[in-house]
Scaffold this motif. Structure first.
Motif, PDB file in Angstrom:
ATOM      1  N   GLU A  35       0.774  -1.189  -0.125  1.00 14.36           N
ATOM      2  CA  GLU A  35      -0.065  -0.021   0.220  1.00 14.36           C
ATOM      3  C   GLU A  35       0.943   1.214  -0.112  1.00 14.36           C
ATOM      4  N   THR A  36       0.246   2.355  -0.393  1.00 12.90           N
ATOM      5  CA  THR A  36       1.039   3.559  -0.263  1.00 12.90           C
ATOM      6  C   THR A  36       0.117   4.734  -0.123  1.00 12.90           C
ATOM      7  N   SER A  37       0.564   5.847   0.808  1.00  9.36           N
ATOM      8  CA  SER A  37      -0.257   6.832   0.869  1.00  9.36           C
ATOM      9  C   SER A  37       0.008   7.916  -0.023  1.00  9.36           C
ATOM     10  N   HIS A  38       1.006   7.632  -1.024  1.00 12.88           N
ATOM     11  CA  HIS A  38       1.179   8.901  -2.323  1.00 12.88           C
ATOM     12  C   HIS A  38       0.151   8.576  -3.150  1.00 12.88           C
ATOM     13  N   PRO A  39      -0.314   9.721  -3.906  1.00 11.19           N
ATOM     14  CA  PRO A  39      -1.464   9.281  -4.793  1.00 11.19           C
ATOM     15  C   PRO A  39      -0.866   8.748  -6.022  1.00 11.19           C
TER      16      PRO A  39
ATOM     17  N   ALA B 260       4.818   4.657  -7.429  1.00 10.01           N
ATOM     18  CA  ALA B 260       5.168   5.441  -6.105  1.00 10.01           C
ATOM     19  C   ALA B 260       6.268   4.672  -5.482  1.00 10.01           C
ATOM     20  N   PRO B 261       6.634   5.284  -4.507  1.00 10.25           N
ATOM     21  CA  PRO B 261       7.806   5.057  -3.898  1.00 10.25           C
ATOM     22  C   PRO B 261       7.680   3.383  -3.295  1.00 10.25           C
TER      23      PRO B 261
ATOM     24  N   ILE C  36       6.571   0.661  -4.823  1.00 14.70           N
ATOM     25  CA  ILE C  36       5.513   0.093  -5.562  1.00 14.70           C
ATOM     26  C   ILE C  36       5.248   0.526  -6.946  1.00 14.70           C
ATOM     27  N   SER C  37       4.424  -0.486  -7.589  1.00 13.73           N
ATOM     28  CA  SER C  37       3.948  -0.337  -8.893  1.00 13.73           C
ATOM     29  C   SER C  37       2.502  -0.812  -8.719  1.00 13.73           C
ATOM     30  N   ALA C  38       1.446   0.143  -9.556  1.00 15.20           N
ATOM     31  CA  ALA C  38       0.236  -0.465  -9.450  1.00 15.20           C
ATOM     32  C   ALA C  38      -0.197  -0.607 -11.040  1.00 15.20           C
ATOM     33  N   VAL C  39      -1.128  -1.570 -11.194  1.00 15.00           N
ATOM     34  CA  VAL C  39      -1.884  -1.681 -12.623  1.00 15.00           C
ATOM     35  C   VAL C  39      -3.381  -1.765 -12.505  1.00 15.00           C
ATOM     36  N   ARG C  40      -4.019  -1.187 -13.598  1.00 11.37           N
ATOM     37  CA  ARG C  40      -5.535  -1.187 -13.181  1.00 11.37           C
ATOM     38  C   ARG C  40      -5.992  -1.300 -15.092  1.00 11.37           C
ATOM     39  N   ASP C  41      -7.345  -1.968 -14.999  1.00 14.89           N
ATOM     40  CA  ASP C  41      -7.789  -2.107 -16.540  1.00 14.89           C
ATOM     41  C   ASP C  41      -8.501  -0.799 -16.768  1.00 14.89           C
ATOM     42  N   THR C  42      -8.144  -0.206 -18.053  1.00 11.20           N
ATOM     43  CA  THR C  42      -8.609   0.795 -18.548  1.00 11.20           C
ATOM     44  C   THR C  42     -10.181   0.944 -18.687  1.00 11.20           C
TER      45      THR C  42
END
Length: 64
Positions: A3-7, A29-30, A32-38
């Motif tokens: 998890e991250t507190s960064h936007p 974000a520091p 982490i990397s995040a992915v989502r479906d467009t």
């Protein structure tokens, strides 16, 4: 899941090619990397630690 507190500022993944609708978005974000479906942004995202993300990309590049 990390998890991250960064936007998270998502962008179209370079691995999505020329597709504009059927693509994956990524955000960094520091630590982490995040992915989502467009097409389904409301469903949320998956977050990966830096080590997990590097392993995923390495495996994907190896299989190309």
């Amino acid at each position: 899941m990390p998890e991250t507190s960064h936007p998270l500022n998502f962008r179209k993944s370079s691995y999505s090619g020329g597709q504009t609708q059927d693509c994956v978005e990524v955000a960094d974000a520091p630590g982490i990397s995040a992915v989502r479906d467009t097409k389904d942004r409301a469903a949320g995202h998956l977050a990966f630690s830096s080590a997990e993300w590097a392993a995923l990309l390495g495996a994907a590049q190896h299989d190309l």
